[in-house]
Design a protein around this motif. Structure first.
Motif, PDB file in Angstrom:
ATOM      1  N   GLU A 209       0.835  -1.211   0.000  1.00  0.00           N
ATOM      2  CA  GLU A 209       0.000   0.000   0.000  1.00  0.00           C
ATOM      3  C   GLU A 209       0.869   1.260   0.000  1.00  0.00           C
ATOM      4  O   GLU A 209       0.555   2.242  -0.696  1.00  0.00           O
TER       5      GLU A 209
ATOM      6  N   GLU B  89       1.362   7.036  -6.734  1.00  0.00           N
ATOM      7  CA  GLU B  89       0.339   8.058  -6.979  1.00  0.00           C
ATOM      8  C   GLU B  89       0.872   9.446  -6.637  1.00  0.00           C
ATOM      9  O   GLU B  89       0.603  10.425  -7.348  1.00  0.00           O
TER      10      GLU B  89
ATOM     11  N   ASP C 214       2.064   1.810  -3.497  1.00  0.00           N
ATOM     12  CA  ASP C 214       1.001   2.365  -4.349  1.00  0.00           C
ATOM     13  C   ASP C 214       0.804   3.855  -4.110  1.00  0.00           C
ATOM     14  O   ASP C 214       0.656   4.640  -5.050  1.00  0.00           O
TER      15      ASP C 214
ATOM     16  N   LYS D 194       4.837  -4.543 -10.589  1.00  0.00           N
ATOM     17  CA  LYS D 194       4.915  -3.209 -10.001  1.00  0.00           C
ATOM     18  C   LYS D 194       6.326  -2.636 -10.163  1.00  0.00           C
ATOM     19  O   LYS D 194       6.497  -1.466 -10.489  1.00  0.00           O
TER      20      LYS D 194
END
Length: 174
Positions: free
Chosen positions: A38, A45, A41, A78
């Protein structure tokens, strides 16, 4: 009508104030994240927002942190996306050698995982980056590899072999 058009433009192009608010919220979300995945991520962003704000050094820092976490977590997809994104930032910062090195690392990762579509797009980026930095022969080799892979993939290939062949013709006319 022009008011309606402006409303669409405003909706699609966030204001600097809105981007700064998003940045603040994403920084907080990264600090409060419960897992490394998380955090990764949110950092990705955050880097996108920082890039949109023109904060390229901050975006590079966010992507570098996300890449470090991704390397520990082990998500190859990723990691590849982060490498390509970081390469784009390095390119914008005028560091083509770093950008090319990162793309080569992403290509190795994609090839090792047989992620052919990702390898294809990375090859075409490598060709473009090499051409821009004056490494024409190396770029041409990447482009030829991309054309070969595109033909193997057939209709699902992006970019298509026809597009790549046009780029090769441009290379050869330089």
């Amino acid at each position: 009508n022009s008011d309606q058009l402006q409303a669409w433009v405003d909706a699609l192009t966030p204001s600097p104030e809105s981007l700064r608010e998003q940045k603040h919220n994403l920084q907080r979300a990264a600090r409060e994240a419960r897992s490394e995945d998380e955090i990764c991520d949110r950092l990705f962003e955050l880097a996108v927002v920082e890039r949109d704000l023109g904060e390229l050094h901050e975006a590079r820092e966010s992507l570098t942190r996300a890449l470090q976490i991704s390397s520990k977590v082990g998500s190859a997809e990723k990691k590849g996306l982060l490498l390509v994104s970081l390469a784009a930032i390095e390119r914008k910062l005028g560091r083509p050698d770093n950008a090319i090195r990162l793309l080569q690392e992403a290509l190795e990762l994609y090839n090792s995982r047989l992620s052919l579509n990702e390898a294809l797009s990375t090859l075409s980026l490598l060709a473009s980056f090499c051409r821009e930095s004056g490494q024409t022969e190396t770029g041409k080799k990447y482009l030829e590899e991309a054309i070969h892979l595109s033909r193997i993939l057939g209709e699902s290939a992006y970019p298509s072999s026809a597009t790549l062949e046009r780029l090769l013709n441009e290379y050869e006319s330089d």
